[in-house]
Write a protein that holds these residues in place. Structure first.
Motif, mmCIF file in Angstrom:
data_model
loop_
_atom_site.group_PDB
_atom_site.id
_atom_site.type_symbol
_atom_site.label_atom_id
_atom_site.label_comp_id
_atom_site.label_asym_id
_atom_site.label_seq_id
_atom_site.Cartn_x
_atom_site.Cartn_y
_atom_site.Cartn_z
ATOM 1 N N ASP A 88 1.872 22.552 15.269
ATOM 2 C CA ASP A 88 2.279 24.463 15.347
ATOM 3 C C ASP A 88 1.995 24.303 16.695
ATOM 4 O OD1 ASP A 88 3.992 23.953 12.934
ATOM 5 O OD2 ASP A 88 2.699 25.545 11.721
ATOM 6 N N LEU A 89 0.198 24.575 16.712
ATOM 7 C CA LEU A 89 -0.189 25.008 17.462
ATOM 8 C C LEU A 89 0.203 24.489 19.502
ATOM 9 C CD1 LEU A 89 -2.824 26.763 15.830
ATOM 10 C CD2 LEU A 89 -1.323 27.482 16.578
ATOM 11 N N GLY A 90 0.456 23.280 18.964
ATOM 12 C CA GLY A 90 0.836 22.526 20.491
ATOM 13 C C GLY A 90 -1.058 22.314 20.403
ATOM 14 N N VAL A 91 -2.406 21.324 19.700
ATOM 15 C CA VAL A 91 -3.908 21.075 20.501
ATOM 16 C C VAL A 91 -3.506 20.013 19.764
ATOM 17 C CG1 VAL A 91 -3.780 23.635 20.831
ATOM 18 C CG2 VAL A 91 -4.021 23.034 18.196
ATOM 19 N N PRO A 92 -4.672 19.300 20.603
ATOM 20 C CA PRO A 92 -5.523 18.327 20.337
ATOM 21 C C PRO A 92 -6.397 18.518 18.904
ATOM 22 C CG PRO A 92 -6.359 18.934 22.391
ATOM 23 C CD PRO A 92 -5.023 20.023 21.957
ATOM 24 N N VAL A 93 -6.573 17.296 18.503
ATOM 25 C CA VAL A 93 -7.503 16.979 17.962
ATOM 26 C C VAL A 93 -8.483 16.212 18.260
ATOM 27 C CG1 VAL A 93 -7.812 16.949 15.085
ATOM 28 C CG2 VAL A 93 -5.432 17.203 15.766
ATOM 29 N N TRP A 94 -9.721 16.608 17.528
ATOM 30 C CA TRP A 94 -11.220 16.308 17.930
ATOM 31 C C TRP A 94 -11.780 15.877 17.049
ATOM 32 C CZ3 TRP A 94 -13.592 18.247 23.741
ATOM 33 C CH2 TRP A 94 -12.833 17.742 24.147
ATOM 34 N N GLY A 95 -12.463 14.969 16.300
ATOM 35 C CA GLY A 95 -12.973 14.391 15.709
ATOM 36 C C GLY A 95 -13.095 13.572 13.859
ATOM 37 N N PRO A 96 -13.164 13.842 13.320
ATOM 38 C CA PRO A 96 -15.010 13.185 13.488
ATOM 39 C C PRO A 96 -14.972 11.744 14.197
ATOM 40 C CG PRO A 96 -13.997 12.407 11.498
ATOM 41 C CD PRO A 96 -12.804 12.953 12.237
ATOM 42 N N HIS A 97 -17.086 11.471 13.753
ATOM 43 C CA HIS A 97 -16.988 9.883 14.451
ATOM 44 C C HIS A 97 -16.292 9.389 14.497
ATOM 45 C CE1 HIS A 97 -19.780 6.640 15.505
ATOM 46 N NE2 HIS A 97 -20.161 7.300 15.632
ATOM 47 N N LYS A 98 -16.180 7.475 15.035
ATOM 48 C CA LYS A 98 -15.060 6.865 14.689
ATOM 49 C C LYS A 98 -15.790 6.112 13.052
ATOM 50 C CE LYS A 98 -17.772 4.089 17.884
ATOM 51 N NZ LYS A 98 -18.179 4.803 18.260
ATOM 52 N N GLU A 99 -16.783 6.382 12.697
ATOM 53 C CA GLU A 99 -16.978 6.142 11.580
ATOM 54 C C GLU A 99 -16.321 6.458 10.670
ATOM 55 O OE1 GLU A 99 -19.425 3.250 10.673
ATOM 56 O OE2 GLU A 99 -19.182 2.729 12.303
ATOM 57 N N ASP A 100 -15.514 7.532 10.256
ATOM 58 C CA ASP A 100 -14.707 8.151 9.629
ATOM 59 C C ASP A 100 -13.238 7.544 9.799
ATOM 60 O OD1 ASP A 100 -16.923 9.183 8.844
ATOM 61 O OD2 ASP A 100 -16.118 11.023 8.028
ATOM 62 N N ALA A 101 -13.058 6.817 10.440
ATOM 63 C CA ALA A 101 -11.443 6.769 10.273
ATOM 64 C C ALA A 101 -10.643 6.148 9.077
ATOM 65 C CB ALA A 101 -11.574 5.155 11.803
ATOM 66 N N PHE A 102 -11.528 5.179 8.333
ATOM 67 C CA PHE A 102 -11.339 5.086 7.477
ATOM 68 C C PHE A 102 -10.860 6.074 6.458
ATOM 69 C CE2 PHE A 102 -15.268 5.649 5.574
ATOM 70 C CZ PHE A 102 -15.297 5.223 3.999
ATOM 71 N N TRP A 103 -11.212 7.010 6.475
ATOM 72 C CA TRP A 103 -11.607 7.849 5.430
ATOM 73 C C TRP A 103 -9.203 8.430 6.309
ATOM 74 C CZ3 TRP A 103 -13.119 8.889 1.035
ATOM 75 C CH2 TRP A 103 -14.168 8.677 0.585
ATOM 76 N N LEU A 104 -9.526 8.556 6.883
ATOM 77 C CA LEU A 104 -7.933 9.263 7.836
ATOM 78 C C LEU A 104 -7.791 8.303 7.780
ATOM 79 C CD1 LEU A 104 -9.436 10.842 10.924
ATOM 80 C CD2 LEU A 104 -9.549 12.192 8.785
ATOM 81 N N GLN A 105 -7.227 7.227 7.389
ATOM 82 C CA GLN A 105 -5.936 6.364 6.982
ATOM 83 C C GLN A 105 -5.959 5.886 5.417
ATOM 84 O OE1 GLN A 105 -4.221 4.363 9.464
ATOM 85 N NE2 GLN A 105 -5.682 6.097 11.118
ATOM 86 N N GLY A 106 -7.239 6.777 4.609
ATOM 87 C CA GLY A 106 -6.627 6.694 3.288
ATOM 88 C C GLY A 106 -6.331 8.343 3.038
ATOM 89 N N LEU A 107 -6.103 9.186 3.604
ATOM 90 C CA LEU A 107 -5.419 10.320 3.459
ATOM 91 C C LEU A 107 -4.558 10.219 2.129
ATOM 92 C CD1 LEU A 107 -5.719 11.611 6.656
ATOM 93 C CD2 LEU A 107 -6.828 12.935 4.600
ATOM 94 N N ALA A 108 -3.678 9.388 2.183
ATOM 95 C CA ALA A 108 -2.859 9.271 1.432
ATOM 96 C C ALA A 108 -3.220 8.957 -0.619
ATOM 97 C CB ALA A 108 -1.228 8.359 1.446
ATOM 98 N N ARG A 109 -3.670 8.173 -0.492
ATOM 99 C CA ARG A 109 -4.782 7.855 -1.649
ATOM 100 C C ARG A 109 -5.470 9.116 -1.455
ATOM 101 N NH1 ARG A 109 -5.651 6.223 -6.179
ATOM 102 N NH2 ARG A 109 -6.986 5.150 -6.840
ATOM 103 N N GLN A 110 -6.223 9.652 -0.932
ATOM 104 C CA GLN A 110 -7.273 10.381 -0.917
ATOM 105 C C GLN A 110 -6.179 11.713 -1.780
ATOM 106 O OE1 GLN A 110 -10.310 13.069 0.669
ATOM 107 N NE2 GLN A 110 -9.540 11.207 2.454
ATOM 108 N N SER A 111 -5.247 12.458 -1.561
ATOM 109 C CA SER A 111 -3.627 12.895 -2.159
ATOM 110 C C SER A 111 -3.607 13.018 -3.771
ATOM 111 C CB SER A 111 -3.143 13.163 -1.621
ATOM 112 O OG SER A 111 -2.863 13.484 0.337
#
Length: 217
Positions: A73-96
């Motif tokens: 909506d705002l047309g802005v980039p996303v920064w963070g977190p540290h790459k060690e949390d990539a598995f959390w972001l890739q598992g968002l559907a399961r978290q939901s």
């Protein structure tokens, strides 16, 4: 000129999403847009701010659930977190599914954050520290001039973050708090991911998990 912030509690977990801005330029970042994007957009408009990026402290759903919608909506980039949390972001559907939240699709940020990175906010700067323990890729954000830190779920008023999630570790979290947060100064006010604000000095004096020395009775 100084750094300003306003907290907007979002999601049923009442996560402290922080809108942070430079009062001289009105440039802003949104820290941990966990959901309720309509509330965040309304507050941004009310404050008359120009959001330049979204910043994530870690990959848990209640902190990142509104990221994709708000960034789009705002047309802005996303920064963070540290790459060690990539598995959390890739598992968002399961978290939901696990937490009963609306479906949130996996995503990667435009930029991962590392210890020592700086995030410009107009004429102000947020300094990044890597603070694992609650999650392995957790980061906190510190502004020296305003003596303020945005610490996500590392430390709370009277408590600390949970360490029973995958790749969480109690001793690692304690080391992050004592080794990374305390050196910033007792007079630093911190915004936790949930609940009321406090100072590092108050927690060193009274927090049963990380106080310097608890009194004997």
């Amino acid at each position: 000129m100084s750094l300003q912030f306003e907290i907007v509690p979002v999601t049923p977990y009442q996560q402290n999403c922080s809108i942070v801005w430079c009062d001289e330029t009105k440039a802003a970042v949104v820290v941990d847009p966990g959901g309720d994007v309509h509330l965040l957009k309304a507050k941004i408009a009310e404050l008359g701010l120009n959001v330049v990026k979204l910043v994530l402290t870690h990959g848990h759903l209640d902190h990142v659930g509104g990221t994709t919608a708000l960034a789009t909506d705002l047309g802005v980039p996303v920064w963070g977190p540290h790459k060690e949390d990539a598995f959390w972001l890739q598992g968002l559907a399961r978290q939901s599914e696990m937490f009963g939240f609306p479906l949130t699709e996996a995503f990667d940020p435009d930029r991962w954050l590392d210890e020592g990175d700086d995030i410009p906010v107009g004429n102000q700067v947020l300094h990044v520290l890597h603070t694992p323990g609650h999650t392995p890729g957790h980061v906190i954000l510190h502004n020296t001039d305003a003596k303020i830190a945005f610490v996500g779920d590392v430390l709370f008023n009277g408590g600390i973050g949970r360490t029973d999630f995958p790749k969480g570790d109690y001793q690692t979290l304690i080391n992050s708090i004592k080794g990374k947060l305390w050196p910033l100064g007792n007079d630093v006010t911190f915004v936790p991911g949930h609940g009321p604000l406090s100072t590092f000095g108050n927690e060193r004096a009274s927090n049963p998990f990380v106080a310097d020395e608890m009194p004997l009775y």
